[in-house]
Write a protein that holds these residues in place. Structure first.
Motif, PDB file in Angstrom:
ATOM      1  N   ALA A 164       8.227   1.669   5.168  1.00  0.00           N
ATOM      2  CA  ALA A 164       8.002   3.065   5.549  1.00  0.00           C
ATOM      3  C   ALA A 164       7.849   3.924   4.308  1.00  0.00           C
ATOM      4  O   ALA A 164       8.167   5.081   4.289  1.00  0.00           O
ATOM      5  N   CYS A 165       7.319   3.344   3.286  1.00  0.00           N
ATOM      6  CA  CYS A 165       7.193   4.038   2.009  1.00  0.00           C
ATOM      7  C   CYS A 165       6.259   5.239   2.082  1.00  0.00           C
ATOM      8  O   CYS A 165       5.241   5.189   2.737  1.00  0.00           O
ATOM      9  N   SER A 166       6.625   6.305   1.410  1.00  0.00           N
ATOM     10  CA  SER A 166       5.759   7.471   1.334  1.00  0.00           C
ATOM     11  C   SER A 166       4.853   7.333   0.127  1.00  0.00           C
ATOM     12  O   SER A 166       5.316   7.032  -0.963  1.00  0.00           O
ATOM     13  N   VAL A 175      12.398   9.510  -8.081  1.00  0.00           N
ATOM     14  CA  VAL A 175      11.166   9.308  -7.326  1.00  0.00           C
ATOM     15  C   VAL A 175      10.378   8.236  -8.080  1.00  0.00           C
ATOM     16  O   VAL A 175      10.023   8.429  -9.247  1.00  0.00           O
ATOM     17  N   CYS A 176      10.147   7.120  -7.440  1.00  0.00           N
ATOM     18  CA  CYS A 176       9.526   5.975  -8.112  1.00  0.00           C
ATOM     19  C   CYS A 176       8.139   6.345  -8.631  1.00  0.00           C
ATOM     20  O   CYS A 176       7.338   6.965  -7.922  1.00  0.00           O
ATOM     21  N   THR A 177       7.862   5.938  -9.862  1.00  0.00           N
ATOM     22  CA  THR A 177       6.575   6.269 -10.472  1.00  0.00           C
ATOM     23  C   THR A 177       5.459   5.343  -9.992  1.00  0.00           C
ATOM     24  O   THR A 177       4.311   5.533 -10.356  1.00  0.00           O
ATOM     25  N   HIS A 178       5.795   4.369  -9.155  1.00  0.00           N
ATOM     26  CA  HIS A 178       4.749   3.479  -8.635  1.00  0.00           C
ATOM     27  C   HIS A 178       3.992   4.155  -7.494  1.00  0.00           C
ATOM     28  O   HIS A 178       2.795   4.361  -7.598  1.00  0.00           O
ATOM     29  N   ALA A 179       4.691   4.508  -6.427  1.00  0.00           N
ATOM     30  CA  ALA A 179       4.003   5.142  -5.298  1.00  0.00           C
ATOM     31  C   ALA A 179       4.850   6.225  -4.643  1.00  0.00           C
ATOM     32  O   ALA A 179       4.591   6.618  -3.509  1.00  0.00           O
ATOM     33  N   GLY A 180       5.872   6.699  -5.335  1.00  0.00           N
ATOM     34  CA  GLY A 180       6.585   7.886  -4.870  1.00  0.00           C
ATOM     35  C   GLY A 180       7.742   7.672  -3.920  1.00  0.00           C
ATOM     36  O   GLY A 180       8.246   8.633  -3.344  1.00  0.00           O
ATOM     37  N   CYS A 181       8.196   6.463  -3.729  1.00  0.00           N
ATOM     38  CA  CYS A 181       9.353   6.259  -2.850  1.00  0.00           C
ATOM     39  C   CYS A 181      10.626   6.767  -3.533  1.00  0.00           C
ATOM     40  O   CYS A 181      10.755   6.668  -4.752  1.00  0.00           O
ATOM     41  N   PRO A 182      11.553   7.285  -2.738  1.00  0.00           N
ATOM     42  CA  PRO A 182      12.851   7.637  -3.322  1.00  0.00           C
ATOM     43  C   PRO A 182      13.659   6.360  -3.565  1.00  0.00           C
ATOM     44  O   PRO A 182      13.810   5.546  -2.664  1.00  0.00           O
ATOM     45  N   ILE A 233      16.806   0.199  -8.307  1.00  0.00           N
ATOM     46  CA  ILE A 233      15.914  -0.730  -7.612  1.00  0.00           C
ATOM     47  C   ILE A 233      15.185   0.025  -6.505  1.00  0.00           C
ATOM     48  O   ILE A 233      15.815   0.595  -5.604  1.00  0.00           O
ATOM     49  N   CYS A 234      13.868   0.043  -6.577  1.00  0.00           N
ATOM     50  CA  CYS A 234      13.078   0.750  -5.571  1.00  0.00           C
ATOM     51  C   CYS A 234      12.964  -0.108  -4.306  1.00  0.00           C
ATOM     52  O   CYS A 234      12.631  -1.294  -4.390  1.00  0.00           O
ATOM     53  N   PRO A 235      13.204   0.505  -3.142  1.00  0.00           N
ATOM     54  CA  PRO A 235      13.170  -0.267  -1.905  1.00  0.00           C
ATOM     55  C   PRO A 235      11.753  -0.623  -1.445  1.00  0.00           C
ATOM     56  O   PRO A 235      11.586  -1.491  -0.597  1.00  0.00           O
ATOM     57  N   CYS A 236      10.760   0.044  -1.980  1.00  0.00           N
ATOM     58  CA  CYS A 236       9.410  -0.157  -1.448  1.00  0.00           C
ATOM     59  C   CYS A 236       8.731  -1.423  -1.951  1.00  0.00           C
ATOM     60  O   CYS A 236       8.266  -2.237  -1.163  1.00  0.00           O
ATOM     61  N   HIS A 237       8.660  -1.599  -3.263  1.00  0.00           N
ATOM     62  CA  HIS A 237       7.958  -2.772  -3.799  1.00  0.00           C
ATOM     63  C   HIS A 237       8.765  -3.462  -4.893  1.00  0.00           C
ATOM     64  O   HIS A 237       8.233  -4.293  -5.619  1.00  0.00           O
ATOM     65  N   GLY A 238      10.022  -3.075  -5.039  1.00  0.00           N
ATOM     66  CA  GLY A 238      10.913  -3.815  -5.931  1.00  0.00           C
ATOM     67  C   GLY A 238      10.887  -3.456  -7.405  1.00  0.00           C
ATOM     68  O   GLY A 238      11.474  -4.169  -8.218  1.00  0.00           O
ATOM     69  N   SER A 239      10.235  -2.365  -7.764  1.00  0.00           N
ATOM     70  CA  SER A 239      10.280  -1.971  -9.173  1.00  0.00           C
ATOM     71  C   SER A 239      11.720  -1.695  -9.582  1.00  0.00           C
ATOM     72  O   SER A 239      12.527  -1.239  -8.765  1.00  0.00           O
ATOM     73  N   GLU A 240      12.021  -1.967 -10.834  1.00  0.00           N
ATOM     74  CA  GLU A 240      13.357  -1.692 -11.349  1.00  0.00           C
ATOM     75  C   GLU A 240      13.252  -0.858 -12.626  1.00  0.00           C
ATOM     76  O   GLU A 240      12.320  -1.037 -13.418  1.00  0.00           O
ATOM     77  N   ALA A 274       8.066  -4.689 -12.825  1.00  0.00           N
ATOM     78  CA  ALA A 274       6.868  -4.153 -12.188  1.00  0.00           C
ATOM     79  C   ALA A 274       7.050  -4.212 -10.658  1.00  0.00           C
ATOM     80  O   ALA A 274       7.973  -4.875 -10.191  1.00  0.00           O
ATOM     81  N   PRO A 275       6.205  -3.562  -9.885  1.00  0.00           N
ATOM     82  CA  PRO A 275       4.862  -3.101 -10.238  1.00  0.00           C
ATOM     83  C   PRO A 275       4.783  -1.744 -10.946  1.00  0.00           C
ATOM     84  O   PRO A 275       3.718  -1.391 -11.443  1.00  0.00           O
ATOM     85  N   ALA A 276       5.843  -0.957 -10.986  1.00  0.00           N
ATOM     86  CA  ALA A 276       5.752   0.320 -11.708  1.00  0.00           C
ATOM     87  C   ALA A 276       5.440   0.047 -13.178  1.00  0.00           C
ATOM     88  O   ALA A 276       5.872  -0.977 -13.732  1.00  0.00           O
TER      89      ALA A 276
HETATM   90 FE1  FES Z   1       8.634   2.023  -5.945  1.00  0.00          FE
HETATM   91 FE2  FES Z   1       6.355   0.889  -5.178  1.00  0.00          FE
HETATM   92  S1  FES Z   1       7.064   2.905  -4.751  1.00  0.00           S
HETATM   93  S2  FES Z   1       7.969   0.009  -6.314  1.00  0.00           S
END
Ligand code: FES
Length: 142
Positions: free
Chosen positions: A28-30, A83-90, A100-107, A118-120
């Motif tokens: 449910a990533c924004s 706010v994750c620099t990959h795609a903006g998820c909190p 640890i980002c819940p959307c795509h696992g960036s750390e 990565a992927p950020a």
């Molecule tokens: Fe955080 Fe993609 S939005 S890893």
């Protein structure tokens, strides 16, 4: 922006009926620019908590404000938007000093803001931070 909810709902339902399992793995990533709500970062100084909550070499995540505060080995406070620099998820998880980002696992390293997985590719956005009356205050203008 107002869309065409009935049309897109029909499309979604048709798609779901044709491939009933297709959507189950989606998060449910924004995503910025995709029309969803994007996590906010402070636009003004916010009071986060007691200065004593963040020991040297540790970090604390303030989910309500999308801010992490770390204190390096010298005792200097650092604050970053979570706010994750990959795609903006909190980012909602802090393990030790690793975010640890819940959307795509960036750390990210909560003490430096740097990407450690990565992927950020871009570091977290640094925020001004200071202490006032024993409280940590972070955000633009702090
Ligand atoms: Fe955080 Fe993609 S939005 S890893």
């Amino acid at each position: 922006m107002p869309g065409r909810p009935s049309a897109s709902r029909r499309s979604v339902l048709r798609g779901a009926a044709a491939t009933p399992l297709a959507g189950l793995g989606l998060t449910a990533c924004s995503v910025p620019g995709a029309g969803g709500s994007v996590a906010a970062t402070p636009t003004a100084p916010v009071e986060l908590g007691a200065d004593s909550e963040v020991a040297k070499g540790s970090a604390k995540l303030y989910r309500d404000h999308d801010v992490v505060v770390g204190r390096d080995a010298h005792g200097t406070l650092k604050a970053y938007s979570t706010v994750c620099t990959h795609a903006g998820c909190p980012i909602d998880r802090l393990q030790g000093t690793t975010l640890i980002c819940p959307c795509h696992g960036s750390e990210f390293d909560a003490l430096t803001g740097k990407v450690v997985r990565a992927p950020a590719t871009e570091p977290l956005n640094a925020l001004p931070v200071r202490t006032a009356n024993g409280k940590i205050v972070a955000g633009p203008g702090a």
